[in-house]
Design a protein around this motif. Sequence first.
Motif, mmCIF file in Angstrom:
data_model
loop_
_atom_site.group_PDB
_atom_site.id
_atom_site.type_symbol
_atom_site.label_atom_id
_atom_site.label_comp_id
_atom_site.label_asym_id
_atom_site.label_seq_id
_atom_site.Cartn_x
_atom_site.Cartn_y
_atom_site.Cartn_z
ATOM 1 N N HIS A 1 -43.284 24.873 23.775
ATOM 2 C CA HIS A 1 -43.232 26.330 23.636
ATOM 3 C C HIS A 1 -43.553 26.757 22.192
ATOM 4 C CE1 HIS A 1 -42.283 30.394 24.809
ATOM 5 N NE2 HIS A 1 -41.529 30.502 23.730
ATOM 6 N N ILE A 2 -43.019 26.048 21.220
ATOM 7 C CA ILE A 2 -43.342 26.359 19.823
ATOM 8 C C ILE A 2 -44.842 26.177 19.604
ATOM 9 C CG2 ILE A 2 -43.056 25.644 17.416
ATOM 10 C CD1 ILE A 2 -40.131 24.884 18.159
ATOM 11 N N LEU A 3 -45.391 25.067 20.090
ATOM 12 C CA LEU A 3 -46.816 24.788 19.924
ATOM 13 C C LEU A 3 -47.667 25.894 20.542
ATOM 14 C CD1 LEU A 3 -49.035 22.836 18.989
ATOM 15 C CD2 LEU A 3 -48.805 21.687 21.223
ATOM 16 N N GLN A 4 -47.348 26.307 21.757
ATOM 17 C CA GLN A 4 -48.124 27.367 22.415
ATOM 18 C C GLN A 4 -48.024 28.677 21.638
ATOM 19 O OE1 GLN A 4 -50.199 27.145 25.315
ATOM 20 N NE2 GLN A 4 -50.838 29.008 24.281
ATOM 21 N N SER A 5 -46.848 28.991 21.140
ATOM 22 C CA SER A 5 -46.673 30.213 20.345
ATOM 23 C C SER A 5 -47.508 30.167 19.069
ATOM 24 C CB SER A 5 -45.196 30.415 19.998
ATOM 25 O OG SER A 5 -44.443 30.596 21.178
ATOM 26 N N LEU A 6 -47.532 29.006 18.408
ATOM 27 C CA LEU A 6 -48.340 28.858 17.189
ATOM 28 C C LEU A 6 -49.828 28.986 17.506
ATOM 29 C CD1 LEU A 6 -46.387 25.957 15.465
ATOM 30 C CD2 LEU A 6 -46.389 28.379 14.792
ATOM 31 N N GLU A 7 -50.272 28.378 18.602
ATOM 32 C CA GLU A 7 -51.671 28.498 19.003
ATOM 33 C C GLU A 7 -52.028 29.955 19.288
ATOM 34 O OE1 GLU A 7 -52.190 25.945 22.365
ATOM 35 O OE2 GLU A 7 -52.056 24.119 21.167
ATOM 36 N N ASP A 8 -51.169 30.656 20.008
ATOM 37 C CA ASP A 8 -51.422 32.066 20.320
ATOM 38 C C ASP A 8 -51.525 32.896 19.041
ATOM 39 O OD1 ASP A 8 -51.307 31.377 23.007
ATOM 40 O OD2 ASP A 8 -49.295 32.228 23.313
ATOM 41 N N GLN A 9 -50.639 32.629 18.097
ATOM 42 C CA GLN A 9 -50.664 33.372 16.834
ATOM 43 C C GLN A 9 -51.904 33.035 16.009
ATOM 44 O OE1 GLN A 9 -48.683 35.921 15.598
ATOM 45 N NE2 GLN A 9 -48.240 35.933 17.782
ATOM 46 N N ALA A 10 -52.327 31.776 16.031
ATOM 47 C CA ALA A 10 -53.556 31.403 15.326
ATOM 48 C C ALA A 10 -54.749 32.133 15.922
ATOM 49 C CB ALA A 10 -53.760 29.891 15.384
ATOM 50 N N ALA A 11 -54.834 32.166 17.255
ATOM 51 C CA ALA A 11 -55.934 32.865 17.919
ATOM 52 C C ALA A 11 -55.909 34.358 17.598
ATOM 53 C CB ALA A 11 -55.866 32.631 19.426
ATOM 54 N N SER A 12 -54.714 34.942 17.534
ATOM 55 C CA SER A 12 -54.624 36.380 17.229
ATOM 56 C C SER A 12 -55.067 36.687 15.806
ATOM 57 C CB SER A 12 -53.198 36.889 17.465
ATOM 58 O OG SER A 12 -52.332 36.485 16.418
ATOM 59 N N ARG A 13 -55.115 35.661 14.955
ATOM 60 C CA ARG A 13 -55.572 35.825 13.570
ATOM 61 C C ARG A 13 -57.051 35.471 13.420
ATOM 62 N NH1 ARG A 13 -50.287 35.511 13.544
ATOM 63 N NH2 ARG A 13 -49.040 36.157 11.756
ATOM 64 N N GLY A 14 -57.719 35.210 14.547
ATOM 65 C CA GLY A 14 -59.146 34.952 14.534
ATOM 66 C C GLY A 14 -59.551 33.499 14.568
ATOM 67 N N ALA A 15 -58.600 32.575 14.575
ATOM 68 C CA ALA A 15 -58.944 31.154 14.594
ATOM 69 C C ALA A 15 -59.505 30.757 15.955
ATOM 70 C CB ALA A 15 -57.723 30.301 14.269
ATOM 71 N N THR A 16 -60.530 29.930 15.934
ATOM 72 C CA THR A 16 -61.104 29.373 17.159
ATOM 73 C C THR A 16 -60.822 27.878 17.262
ATOM 74 O OG1 THR A 16 -63.214 29.024 16.031
ATOM 75 C CG2 THR A 16 -62.940 31.095 17.260
ATOM 76 N N GLN A 17 -60.295 27.319 16.190
ATOM 77 C CA GLN A 17 -59.974 25.891 16.136
ATOM 78 C C GLN A 17 -58.647 25.706 15.410
ATOM 79 O OE1 GLN A 17 -62.259 21.976 14.649
ATOM 80 N NE2 GLN A 17 -62.237 23.600 13.144
ATOM 81 N N ILE A 18 -57.894 24.717 15.849
ATOM 82 C CA ILE A 18 -56.639 24.403 15.183
ATOM 83 C C ILE A 18 -56.660 22.928 14.825
ATOM 84 C CG2 ILE A 18 -54.928 23.669 16.863
ATOM 85 C CD1 ILE A 18 -53.352 26.206 16.058
ATOM 86 N N VAL A 19 -56.104 22.596 13.666
ATOM 87 C CA VAL A 19 -56.004 21.211 13.217
ATOM 88 C C VAL A 19 -54.555 20.927 12.838
ATOM 89 C CG1 VAL A 19 -58.396 21.049 12.425
ATOM 90 C CG2 VAL A 19 -56.617 21.769 10.818
ATOM 91 N N LEU A 20 -54.215 19.650 12.846
ATOM 92 C CA LEU A 20 -52.874 19.241 12.434
ATOM 93 C C LEU A 20 -52.902 17.767 12.106
ATOM 94 C CD1 LEU A 20 -51.374 17.476 14.900
ATOM 95 C CD2 LEU A 20 -51.354 19.721 15.953
#
Length: 165
Positions: free
Chosen positions: A104-123
Amino acid sequence: MTAFSSALLGESAWLLREVSYGHPDARCLTQALYREQVATYGFADDPTDTPTAHFDPPHGLFLIAHRDGVAVGCGGIRLLNANTAEIKRMYVTATARGQGLGRHILQSLEDQAASRGATQIVLETGASNHGALALYQNSGYRPRPSYVSGRDPFVNRALTKQLGE
């Protein structure tokens, strides 16, 4: 603090809240993560070396999960550039693991990244962190070359995911 989302975790309700990276709960959880990493690998990046501004809006965000008023998980994102966000300091306490909170934390972080314009996430995560590696793989993350110079590929695993897939 801004309430972010809530869900039922077992028989206890938990709540994700956006906080400053300097918040006492954030410091407590990131220090617990640090201690686990040192116990596993013999060394780790000190979370206090990360400037709190890395997670400041609008280019970043730090979330804390509380259950019954106790901080039990955290994670943050920061934009590396206009298209790429990085997940940092994701952690769930031992007592809250295995209940879907990390997902759930991961999905929330992904959603927030997308809302900021990110199309890719790294970790990055540790090669011996089998629970995290399974979570990320099951969530669509794939291996990639390290994006942090000087990382040991026998210790660190860099992963990426295209958002919106």
